[in-house]
Design a protein around this motif. Structure first.
Motif, PDB file in Angstrom:
ATOM      1  N   LEU A 152      61.676  65.535  -9.176  1.00 48.62           N
ATOM      2  CA  LEU A 152      61.289  64.334  -8.435  1.00 48.62           C
ATOM      3  C   LEU A 152      60.101  63.639  -9.091  1.00 48.62           C
ATOM      4  CD1 LEU A 152      61.561  62.532  -5.866  1.00 48.62           C
ATOM      5  CD2 LEU A 152      59.869  64.009  -4.811  1.00 48.62           C
ATOM      6  N   GLY A 153      59.097  64.439  -9.479  1.00 50.44           N
ATOM      7  CA  GLY A 153      57.917  63.867 -10.134  1.00 50.44           C
ATOM      8  C   GLY A 153      58.313  63.120 -11.403  1.00 50.44           C
ATOM      9  N   GLY A 154      59.154  63.777 -12.226  1.00 52.61           N
ATOM     10  CA  GLY A 154      59.593  63.183 -13.492  1.00 52.61           C
ATOM     11  C   GLY A 154      60.428  61.939 -13.264  1.00 52.61           C
ATOM     12  N   LEU A 155      61.364  62.025 -12.317  1.00 51.61           N
ATOM     13  CA  LEU A 155      62.265  60.896 -12.070  1.00 51.61           C
ATOM     14  C   LEU A 155      61.531  59.694 -11.484  1.00 51.61           C
ATOM     15  CD1 LEU A 155      65.415  62.713 -10.693  1.00 51.61           C
ATOM     16  CD2 LEU A 155      65.256  61.389 -12.795  1.00 51.61           C
ATOM     17  N   TYR A 156      60.558  59.947 -10.621  1.00 52.58           N
ATOM     18  CA  TYR A 156      59.822  58.842 -10.010  1.00 52.58           C
ATOM     19  C   TYR A 156      59.020  58.077 -11.064  1.00 52.58           C
ATOM     20  CZ  TYR A 156      57.142  56.167  -6.659  1.00 52.58           C
ATOM     21  OH  TYR A 156      56.586  55.129  -5.970  1.00 52.58           O
ATOM     22  N   LYS A 157      58.367  58.850 -11.952  1.00 53.40           N
ATOM     23  CA  LYS A 157      57.606  58.201 -13.028  1.00 53.40           C
ATOM     24  C   LYS A 157      58.551  57.407 -13.930  1.00 53.40           C
ATOM     25  CE  LYS A 157      53.942  61.591 -13.409  1.00 53.40           C
ATOM     26  NZ  LYS A 157      53.589  62.803 -14.133  1.00 53.40           N
ATOM     27  N   THR A 158      59.718  58.028 -14.236  1.00 53.20           N
ATOM     28  CA  THR A 158      60.694  57.377 -15.118  1.00 53.20           C
ATOM     29  C   THR A 158      61.200  56.081 -14.490  1.00 53.20           C
ATOM     30  OG1 THR A 158      61.376  59.562 -15.818  1.00 53.20           O
ATOM     31  CG2 THR A 158      62.837  57.765 -16.398  1.00 53.20           C
ATOM     32  N   HIS A 159      61.450  56.110 -13.183  1.00 51.77           N
ATOM     33  CA  HIS A 159      61.955  54.925 -12.484  1.00 51.77           C
ATOM     34  C   HIS A 159      60.964  53.767 -12.603  1.00 51.77           C
ATOM     35  CE1 HIS A 159      63.860  52.556  -9.342  1.00 51.77           C
ATOM     36  NE2 HIS A 159      62.704  52.489  -8.713  1.00 51.77           N
ATOM     37  N   ALA A 165      69.104  45.263 -11.191  1.00 54.41           N
ATOM     38  CA  ALA A 165      69.561  44.994  -9.822  1.00 54.41           C
ATOM     39  C   ALA A 165      70.302  46.215  -9.265  1.00 54.41           C
ATOM     40  CB  ALA A 165      70.470  43.769  -9.815  1.00 54.41           C
ATOM     41  N   ILE A 166      71.181  46.809 -10.073  1.00 58.03           N
ATOM     42  CA  ILE A 166      71.981  47.950  -9.592  1.00 58.03           C
ATOM     43  C   ILE A 166      71.091  49.166  -9.326  1.00 58.03           C
ATOM     44  CG2 ILE A 166      73.763  49.646 -10.240  1.00 58.03           C
ATOM     45  CD1 ILE A 166      75.136  47.300 -11.772  1.00 58.03           C
ATOM     46  N   THR A 167      70.229  49.520 -10.320  1.00 57.02           N
ATOM     47  CA  THR A 167      69.431  50.747 -10.158  1.00 57.02           C
ATOM     48  C   THR A 167      68.422  50.630  -9.009  1.00 57.02           C
ATOM     49  OG1 THR A 167      67.981  49.981 -11.920  1.00 57.02           O
ATOM     50  CG2 THR A 167      69.629  51.593 -12.534  1.00 57.02           C
ATOM     51  N   ASN A 168      67.813  49.436  -8.872  1.00 59.31           N
ATOM     52  CA  ASN A 168      66.846  49.280  -7.778  1.00 59.31           C
ATOM     53  C   ASN A 168      67.513  49.268  -6.413  1.00 59.31           C
ATOM     54  OD1 ASN A 168      63.881  48.867  -8.647  1.00 59.31           O
ATOM     55  ND2 ASN A 168      65.098  47.859 -10.210  1.00 59.31           N
ATOM     56  N   THR A 169      68.710  48.660  -6.350  1.00 59.82           N
ATOM     57  CA  THR A 169      69.450  48.667  -5.089  1.00 59.82           C
ATOM     58  C   THR A 169      69.830  50.103  -4.731  1.00 59.82           C
ATOM     59  OG1 THR A 169      70.348  46.518  -5.679  1.00 59.82           O
ATOM     60  CG2 THR A 169      71.442  47.667  -3.876  1.00 59.82           C
ATOM     61  N   GLN A 170      70.325  50.848  -5.746  1.00 64.17           N
ATOM     62  CA  GLN A 170      70.721  52.251  -5.521  1.00 64.17           C
ATOM     63  C   GLN A 170      69.539  53.073  -5.002  1.00 64.17           C
ATOM     64  OE1 GLN A 170      71.962  54.322  -9.038  1.00 64.17           O
ATOM     65  NE2 GLN A 170      73.248  55.731  -7.896  1.00 64.17           N
ATOM     66  N   TYR A 171      68.371  52.896  -5.642  1.00 62.13           N
ATOM     67  CA  TYR A 171      67.179  53.652  -5.248  1.00 62.13           C
ATOM     68  C   TYR A 171      66.753  53.286  -3.824  1.00 62.13           C
ATOM     69  CZ  TYR A 171      62.354  55.226  -5.056  1.00 62.13           C
ATOM     70  OH  TYR A 171      61.183  55.820  -4.669  1.00 62.13           O
ATOM     71  N   GLN A 172      66.648  51.980  -3.557  1.00 61.10           N
ATOM     72  CA  GLN A 172      66.170  51.555  -2.231  1.00 61.10           C
ATOM     73  C   GLN A 172      67.133  51.981  -1.127  1.00 61.10           C
ATOM     74  OE1 GLN A 172      63.256  50.634  -1.606  1.00 61.10           O
ATOM     75  NE2 GLN A 172      62.549  50.178  -3.666  1.00 61.10           N
ATOM     76  N   PHE A 173      68.456  51.895  -1.407  1.00 63.69           N
ATOM     77  CA  PHE A 173      69.421  52.300  -0.384  1.00 63.69           C
ATOM     78  C   PHE A 173      69.381  53.804  -0.144  1.00 63.69           C
ATOM     79  CE2 PHE A 173      71.191  48.098  -0.378  1.00 63.69           C
ATOM     80  CZ  PHE A 173      71.786  47.986   0.870  1.00 63.69           C
ATOM     81  N   SER A 174      69.150  54.576  -1.236  1.00 62.51           N
ATOM     82  CA  SER A 174      69.137  56.031  -1.068  1.00 62.51           C
ATOM     83  C   SER A 174      67.922  56.488  -0.255  1.00 62.51           C
ATOM     84  CB  SER A 174      69.214  56.757  -2.409  1.00 62.51           C
ATOM     85  OG  SER A 174      68.095  56.452  -3.167  1.00 62.51           O
ATOM     86  N   ILE A 175      66.800  55.745  -0.310  1.00 64.41           N
ATOM     87  CA  ILE A 175      65.650  56.160   0.504  1.00 64.41           C
ATOM     88  C   ILE A 175      65.685  55.497   1.883  1.00 64.41           C
ATOM     89  CG2 ILE A 175      64.101  56.773  -1.404  1.00 64.41           C
ATOM     90  CD1 ILE A 175      62.700  54.091  -1.032  1.00 64.41           C
ATOM     91  N   ARG A 176      66.319  54.308   1.951  1.00 67.78           N
ATOM     92  CA  ARG A 176      66.360  53.554   3.209  1.00 67.78           C
ATOM     93  C   ARG A 176      67.259  54.246   4.227  1.00 67.78           C
ATOM     94  NH1 ARG A 176      70.117  49.836   5.010  1.00 67.78           N
ATOM     95  NH2 ARG A 176      69.320  48.040   6.155  1.00 67.78           N
ATOM     96  N   ASN A 177      68.353  54.816   3.770  1.00 68.53           N
ATOM     97  CA  ASN A 177      69.337  55.373   4.711  1.00 68.53           C
ATOM     98  C   ASN A 177      69.058  56.815   5.119  1.00 68.53           C
ATOM     99  OD1 ASN A 177      70.616  52.944   4.657  1.00 68.53           O
ATOM    100  ND2 ASN A 177      72.028  53.528   3.029  1.00 68.53           N
ATOM    101  N   LYS A 178      67.866  57.311   4.843  1.00 70.01           N
ATOM    102  CA  LYS A 178      67.547  58.701   5.230  1.00 70.01           C
ATOM    103  C   LYS A 178      66.917  58.744   6.612  1.00 70.01           C
ATOM    104  CE  LYS A 178      69.008  60.681   1.529  1.00 70.01           C
ATOM    105  NZ  LYS A 178      70.265  61.401   1.597  1.00 70.01           N
TER     106      LYS A 178
END
Lengths: 68, 230
Positions: free
Chosen positions: B173-180, B217-230
């Motif tokens: 998670l730490g690595g992926l968040y920085k990468t994002h 657009a795709i990656t940011n939408t994917q990220y926001q939707f994956s955290i929004r729908n939790k």
């Protein structure tokens, strides 16, 4: 949070890899907890506590300030 | 409040540099011609890809050898740590080798280059793909006691994440968040750079700009939707 992992491992004469195998977790997780870089989940803390046959709160100890 | 002030300050400075930079480019009459650098550039990229591919293979062999050793105590922990780091090295090296080989092949196909460079690039891509394909299989050698999914499994990545424990997920998670965050900033920078290049070289990079905008657009939408729908 303070942990007594290193001390308990030494008492049992096991290394991080062996503790990881017995608790069915990864060695990276053991190493992170010992270095104080990761606070374990309740599941992992319980698994570790079972290996050492000690209560969770005896292994992972919080300062009074952290609990306020 | 101080933090916001500094952020606004940085944005204003960035906007001013961008505005005056664009004015200078539009006003100036200069052209960028990268064709004289295509051959030496291709050689350098291909050499880097070859070194990385060989390095990933070397790491692969070293992990296999380390996994065979029968160690105990501190030595076992140290060897396990080395295997873990070597695995990350090999993964990174093979991925970079694939990317550099792809860049070299693109150069060979889009500019006038000797045929051997294209063939060598193809061989390197195939070799790097094989290494990155067989690397996950090493996990079974590294962690024989763990119930890991088979690399032929269609949902391999998903299942591997599921069998990872909280500590491993914490590292990822730490690595992926920085990468994002880095990827967002770099791709935004790339759009600006491509815009400047299009104007300066008179060669429209609009297609690339739209591709990058689509990816963002795709990656940011994917990220926001994956955290929004939790």
């Amino acid at each position: 949070m303070k942990t007594r992992l290193k001390e308990l491992r030494a008492r049992l004469g096991i290394n991080q890899t062996e503790l990881a195998k017995r608790a069915k977790i990864s060695r990276q997780t053991v190493s992170l907890i010992e270095r104080g870089e990761f606070m374990p989940s309740l599941l992992i803390a319980t698994k570790i506590a079972r290996v050492f046959k000690e209560p969770v709160e005896e292994i992972f100890q919080f300062e009074e300030e952290e609990l306020k | 409040m101080k933090k916001y002030g500094s952020l606004i300050g940085q944005l204003v400075i960035g906007a001013l540099i961008g505005f005056f930079g664009m004015l200078a480019v539009l006003d100036g009459d200069f052209r960028i011609d990268l064709s004289p650098y295509a051959y030496p550039g291709n050689l350098i990229i291909l050499a880097a890809a070859a070194v990385l591919a060989v390095f990933s293979a070397y790491r692969y062999v070293s992990i296999r050898n380390l996994a065979k050793q029968d160690l105990s105590g501190e030595e076992e922990d140290a060897a396990e740590g080395r295997m873990y780091r070597h695995y990350a090295d090999a993964s990174l090296a093979s991925t970079l080798a694939i990317l550099f080989s792809l860049a070299s092949m693109s150069l060979s196909l889009l500019t006038t280059q000797p045929l051997w460079l294209l063939i060598f690039g193809l061989v390197l891509i195939a070799f790097s793909f094989i290494i990155s394909g067989i690397l996950p299989g090493l996990m079974k050698n590294m962690y024989p006691e763990r119930d890991l999914p088979s690399i032929t499994d269609k949902k391999y990545a998903e299942k591997l994440l599921n069998v990872s424990d909280d500590g491993e997920k914490h590292i990822m998670l730490g690595g992926l968040y920085k990468t994002h965050i880095t990827m967002n900033s770099l791709l935004l920078g790339a759009i600006v750079l491509l815009l400047f290049y299009s104007i300066a070289s008179d060669s429209s990079q609009l297609f690339s700009i739209f591709i990058i905008v689509g990816i963002l657009a795709i990656t940011n939408t994917q990220y926001q939707f994956s955290i929004r729908n939790k």
